[in-house]
Design a protein around this motif. Structure first.
Motif, PDB file in Angstrom:
ATOM      1  N   VAL B   7       0.869  -1.179   0.000  1.00  0.00           N
ATOM      2  CA  VAL B   7       0.000   0.000   0.000  1.00  0.00           C
ATOM      3  C   VAL B   7       0.904   1.228   0.000  1.00  0.00           C
ATOM      4  O   VAL B   7       1.821   1.321   0.821  1.00  0.00           O
ATOM      5  N   THR B   8       0.680   2.136  -0.948  1.00  0.00           N
ATOM      6  CA  THR B   8       1.473   3.374  -0.940  1.00  0.00           C
ATOM      7  C   THR B   8       0.672   4.431  -0.189  1.00  0.00           C
ATOM      8  O   THR B   8      -0.534   4.580  -0.407  1.00  0.00           O
ATOM      9  N   VAL B   9       1.338   5.126   0.707  1.00  0.00           N
ATOM     10  CA  VAL B   9       0.641   6.142   1.501  1.00  0.00           C
ATOM     11  C   VAL B   9       1.431   7.437   1.483  1.00  0.00           C
ATOM     12  O   VAL B   9       2.648   7.438   1.282  1.00  0.00           O
ATOM     13  N   LYS B  10       0.730   8.536   1.684  1.00  0.00           N
ATOM     14  CA  LYS B  10       1.398   9.835   1.617  1.00  0.00           C
ATOM     15  C   LYS B  10       0.936  10.721   2.757  1.00  0.00           C
ATOM     16  O   LYS B  10      -0.253  10.754   3.088  1.00  0.00           O
ATOM     17  N   GLN B  11       1.907  11.417   3.309  1.00  0.00           N
ATOM     18  CA  GLN B  11       1.567  12.452   4.279  1.00  0.00           C
ATOM     19  C   GLN B  11       1.347  13.734   3.480  1.00  0.00           C
ATOM     20  O   GLN B  11       2.193  14.120   2.683  1.00  0.00           O
ATOM     21  N   VAL B  12       0.203  14.355   3.679  1.00  0.00           N
ATOM     22  CA  VAL B  12      -0.113  15.538   2.877  1.00  0.00           C
ATOM     23  C   VAL B  12      -0.445  16.723   3.785  1.00  0.00           C
ATOM     24  O   VAL B  12      -0.899  16.538   4.908  1.00  0.00           O
ATOM     25  N   PRO B  13      -0.188  17.930   3.266  1.00  0.00           N
ATOM     26  CA  PRO B  13      -0.629  19.089   4.028  1.00  0.00           C
ATOM     27  C   PRO B  13      -2.144  19.114   4.067  1.00  0.00           C
ATOM     28  O   PRO B  13      -2.801  18.708   3.111  1.00  0.00           O
ATOM     29  N   ASP B  14      -2.684  19.552   5.150  1.00  0.00           N
ATOM     30  CA  ASP B  14      -4.125  19.653   5.276  1.00  0.00           C
ATOM     31  C   ASP B  14      -4.563  20.845   4.425  1.00  0.00           C
ATOM     32  O   ASP B  14      -4.462  21.985   4.841  1.00  0.00           O
ATOM     33  N   THR B  15      -5.046  20.531   3.225  1.00  0.00           N
ATOM     34  CA  THR B  15      -5.281  21.610   2.259  1.00  0.00           C
ATOM     35  C   THR B  15      -6.427  22.536   2.657  1.00  0.00           C
ATOM     36  O   THR B  15      -6.651  23.542   2.013  1.00  0.00           O
TER      37      THR B  15
END
Ligand SMILES: Cc1cc2nc3c(=O)[nH]c(=O)nc-3n(C[C@H](O)[C@H](O)[C@H](O)COP(=O)(O)OP(=O)(O)OC[C@H]3O[C@@H](n4cnc5c(N)ncnc54)[C@H](O)[C@@H]3O)c2cc1C
Lengths: 336, 289
Positions: B7-15
C-alpha cells in the motif's frame, strides 16, 4: 503525414459515442495549433467508430489516426496506453491533450510514464509561450495553467524538455467551437499491434446509472457552500432551485462532509458549469470553486462577510444571512 | 500463503488550511509551514488491503516517500494492522513531480520483494493529480484498475472490482499482479487499534544506506516488527538523476496570486424591496422564467 510537431487530442469514446470533452479539446487544440502554425490531429481507439469520426472534422480536427480492433471495444488500461504510445512515437506530436475523465486519467499517466514526459492534471487554461532554463530559451512551449495548493494561487507549469508536453483538462473547461459541417477530417487507419496477453482487464459488466442531478445542462444553479450547509439552509436552496427550474449545486467541503452527493460539486475537482444564472449561497469563492463557475452569465452571491472573495466576481452581491436572503428570494419569486 | 500486498501512503498538508505563504520561491511547497494529515484516500487503500488480508490471508507492506517525519503516517498504518512499513526518504527525492515520485516508489516496491497486489489511494489532496498510481503500474509493467469503489470478489488467482466511471460503473476483473487505485466510497477506514498503538508508538526508524538491507529480510519472519525501515536512493538502487527535481520533466514556471478581475458588480441590500426588484429584473431579462 506532416513532420511538424502537431497538437494531438486523445478521442475518448464510450459505447461507441465520442465524449463531449474530446470535442471541447479539439477547440483548444485548434487555438494552440493556430499559434504554432501546426495541425490538429487526433488518436481514436475502439471498435466500429468510423461513422462517428466524421464529426471530429466539424470541431476542428484535420487528421485522425484510427485504431480499430474488436478487442478495443471496451476500455482496458494497458492496450489503450500502449496504442497511444505507439501513435505518439509514429507521429511525433508536440502536444497531447486528454480529457480529465476516468479514462483520460487512467491512460495519460501511463503514457507519460512510458515516454518519460511531463503531464499536468486538470489544467484550466492552456497557452503557448516561452520558458528559460539557465541560458537556454524554449520558444513555443505549452504553458499548462492550473490552480494549485490552497486558495489563491495559480501555477503555470511547463515541460519544455519533454516531447510531447501533455495535459489533462476537465469536461466543460474548454468551450466547444461552433461546428462546421463542411470541414472534413482525414481518417488514417492504423493497425492494432497489441498482443493478446496485454489485454489484462476483463470488463464483465457496464452499468449505466442515471445521475440524480445534471449540473452541466442546468441553466440555473443554486449552490450551497459551508455557510449554507445546515439542513434548513440546504432545504431553502433546494426550494429556490426547484422554483426556478434549476438544479442544486454545492462547494467541495459540503460534499466532503457528506451533506450532498459528489454529483452536486462545482469546481476544479467537481463539475465545470456555464449556466445563465448561478446563485452562490454561503460560498467564500476560493479559486478552486470559481474555476468551475466563473463563466456563468450572471452570478448572485449571498454571504454574510462583505469581504468574501466571491463578491469580486458576482454581478449582484447581497450581504446577509443565507436563510434570511433565500427566504426573501423564494417569496419574491412566488409573487413575481 | 495469502496475497502479498503493498500500500502506498502519503503524508499531505491539510489543504483546508493552506495559505499563500506556503509556496516557496521555486514554486514548490513549503511543507514545513503546514499541518499534515494522512492522505484520506490512502486510508481507504489501506483499509481495503486489511480487509483482503482478513478474507484471504496475506501480508501488507506500507511504503511512503517523504521527509523524515512522514514516519508518522507509517506508524498510523501499523496501528491499523499493516505488517511492515518502509519510509523512502532522501534529500535527493525532494521536488519530485509525479513521474519522479512514481520512479522512486517503483524502485522501493521492487526492493521490497515479490508482490501480488498494489493499492494506492486514487489521488492525494495536495495535488489531486491521480497520476502516481498508474505511473507506478506502467513502470512495473503491470495491469491497473483505477477508481475502484468496491472489491467484489478476490481469491488467489484474480480480483473483481467495481470501477466508477462518469455515467455509472463497470465490473472489471484482473489477474495478479495488478495495481488498484481506491476511492473514498470503497470503505469506511477503521481507526487505530489501541493495543497496536501501545506496541508501535515509540518504535524508531532503522536507516539503511546500502542496497544490501538484510534487516528487512529478518523482519518478515518476526511477528512484531521493531522498526520502520528507512531507505535512501542507494538502498532502493535508484538512479539519482531520475529522482527528485532532476527527474521531473514538469517545472513550475510561475506562481501567481489570483487577482480577481472585478466585474460590474451591484450591491443589493438585504431588504424585501430590493430582492423583489432583483427577481423581477431577472424575469424581465429572461434569465429566469
Ligand atoms: C486541490 C483542491 C481542489 C479543490 N477543488 C474544489 C472544487 O472542485 N470545488 C470547491 O468548491 N472547492 C474545491 N476545493 C476547496 C476550496 O479551496 C475551498 O476550500 C472551498 O471551495 C470552500 O468552500 P465554501 O466556500 O463552501 O466554504 P468556506 O470557505 O468555509 O466558506 C463559507 C462561507 O460562508 C459564509 N457564511 C457562513 N455562514 C453564513 C451565513 N449564515 N450566511 C451567509 N454566509 C455565511 C462565510 O462568510 C464564508 O465566506 C479544492 C481545494 C483543493 C486544495
Amino acid at each position: 503525414m506532416s513532420n511538424k510537431k502537431n497538437v494531438m487530442v486523445f478521442i475518448e469514446s464510450r459505447a461507441g459515442k465520442i465524449a463531449e470533452v474530446s470535442l471541447e479539446l479539439l477547440g483548444a487544440a485548434r487555438d494552440l495549433a493556430g499559434k504554432l502554425g501546426v495541425q490538429v490531429e487526433a488518436v481514436a481507439i475502439g471498435h466500429d467508430l468510423k461513422n462517428e469520426l466524421t464529426v471530429l472534422g466539424h470541431y476542428g480536427c484535420q487528421r485522425v489516426y484510427y485504431i480499430n480492433d474488436e478487442r478495443l471495444a471496451f476500455f482496458s488500461s494497458v492496450p489503450y496506453a500502449k496504442t497511444v504510445v505507439n501513435t505518439i512515437k509514429a507521429h511525433n506530436p508536440g502536444i497531447v491533450l486528454f480529457g480529465a475523465t476516468t479514462m483520460g486519467r487512467d491512460v495519460a499517466p501511463r503514457v507519460a510514464s512510458a515516454l518519460k514526459c511531463g503531464l499536468t492534471a486538470d489544467c484550466t487554461d492552456l497557452k503557448i509561450g516561452e520558458h528559460q532554463i539557465k541560458d537556454k530559451t524554449y520558444k513555443n512551449t505549452l504553458l499548462q495553467i492550473r490552480p494549485a495548493f490552497g486558495g489563491n494561487i495559480i501555477a503555470t507549469i511547463v515541460s519544455p524538455e519533454s516531447v510531447p508536453s501533455m495535459a489533462t483538462v476537465r469536461e466543460g473547461v474548454m468551450k466547444m467551437i461552433t461546428p462546421n459541417p463542411d470541414a472534413a477530417v482525414e481518417i488514417i487507419n492504423e493497425a492494432c499491434t497489441i498482443a493478446d496477453n496485454d489485454f489484462l482487464t476483463e470488463v464483465l459488466e457496464v452499468i449505466n446509472e442515471e445521475k440524480a442531478v445534471n449540473l452541466k445542462a442546468a441553466q440555473i444553479i443554486v449552490s450551497a457552500g459551508m455557510g449554507a450547509s445546515d439542513p434548513e439552509a440546504i432545504e431553502l436552496a433546494r426550494t429556490l432551485a426547484a422554483a426556478l427550474c434549476g438544479e442544486l449545486g454545492c462547494s467541495r467541503p459540503v460534499v466532503d462532509s457528506g451533506i450532498l452527493d459528489k454529483d452536486h460539486q462545482v469546481g476544479q475537482t467537481g463539475i465545470t458549469v456555464r449556466p445563465n444564472l448561478y446563485i452562490a449561497c454561503g460560498i467564500s469563492g476560493q479559486i478552486q470553486h470559481r474555476a468551475g463557475m466563473s463563466e456563468a452569465k450572471r452570478i448572485i452571491a449571498i454571504n454574510k462577510d462583505p469581504n468574501a472573495p466571491i463578491f469580486a466576481i458576482a454581478h449582484y452581491g447581497i450581504v446577509g444571512d443565507v436563510k434570511d436572503v433565500l427566504t426573501k428570494m423564494i417569496n419574491a419569486y412566488k409573487k413575481a | 500463503m495469502g496475497l502479498r500486498m503493498i500500500v502506498t501512503v502519503k503524508q499531505v498538508p491539510d489543504t483546508h488550511n493552506v495559505t499563500g505563504e506556503a509556496m516557496k520561491e521555486d514554486g514548490t511547497v513549503n511543507r514545513a509551514a503546514l499541518p499534515t494529515i494522512f492522505n484520506p484516500e490512502d486510508l481507504n487503500a489501506l483499509e481495503e488491503a486489511l480487509k483482503i488480508k482478513e478474507r484471504t490471508g496475506g501480508h501488507v507492506t506500507c511504503i511512503s516517500m517523504g521527509p523524515p517525519n512522514a514516519v508518522e503516517v507509517l506508524k498510523e498504518c501499523l496501528y491499523r494492522g499493516a505488517d511492515d512499513a518502509v519510509l523512502i526518504s532522501d534529500r535527493r527525492f525532494a521536488g519530485a513531480d509525479t513521474l519522479a515520485t512514481s520512479y522512486a516508489l517503483k524502485c522501493a516496491i521492487e526492493q521490497a520483494g515479490e508482490y501480488d497486489l498494489i493499492l494506492c489511494g486514487r489521488q492525494a489532496i495536495d495535488g489531486d493529480t491521480a497520476q502516481v498510481g498508474p505511473q507506478i503500474a506502467e513502470k512495473l509493467d503491470i495491469n491497473q484498475l483505477t477508481c475502484i469503489s468496491a472489491v467484489t470478489e478476490i481469491d488467489e488467482e484474480s480480483i473483481t472490482a467495481k470501477r466508477s466511471v462518469e455515467d455509472g460503473y463497470e465490473i472489471v476483473k484482473s489477474g495478479f499482479p495488478v495495481l488498484l487505485t481506491v476511492t473514498a466510497s470503497a470503505n469506511e477506514p477503521r481507526s487505530a487499534n489501541a493495543k497496536k498503538v501501545m506496541t508501535y508508538k515509540n518504535i524508531g526508524k532503522e536507516i539503511c544506506n546500502s542496497s544490501y538491507d538484510e534487516s528487512y529480510m529478518a523482519a518478515e519472519t518476526c511477528a512484531v516488527i521493531s522498526h520502520v525501515k528507512e531507505w535512501n536512493v542507494e538502498a532502493i538502487s535508484a538512479d539519482p538523476v531520475q529522482c527528485g527535481l532532476s527527474g521531473s520533466p514538469t517545472k513550475v514556471k510561475k506562481i501567481q496570486s489570483v487577482v480577481l478581475t472585478g466585474c460590474e458588480s451591484r450591491q443589493i441590500a438585504n431588504s424585501e424591496t430590493e430582492i423583489t426588484n432583483l427577481m423581477n429584473e431577472l424575469v424581465s431579462e429572461n434569465i429566469i422564467g
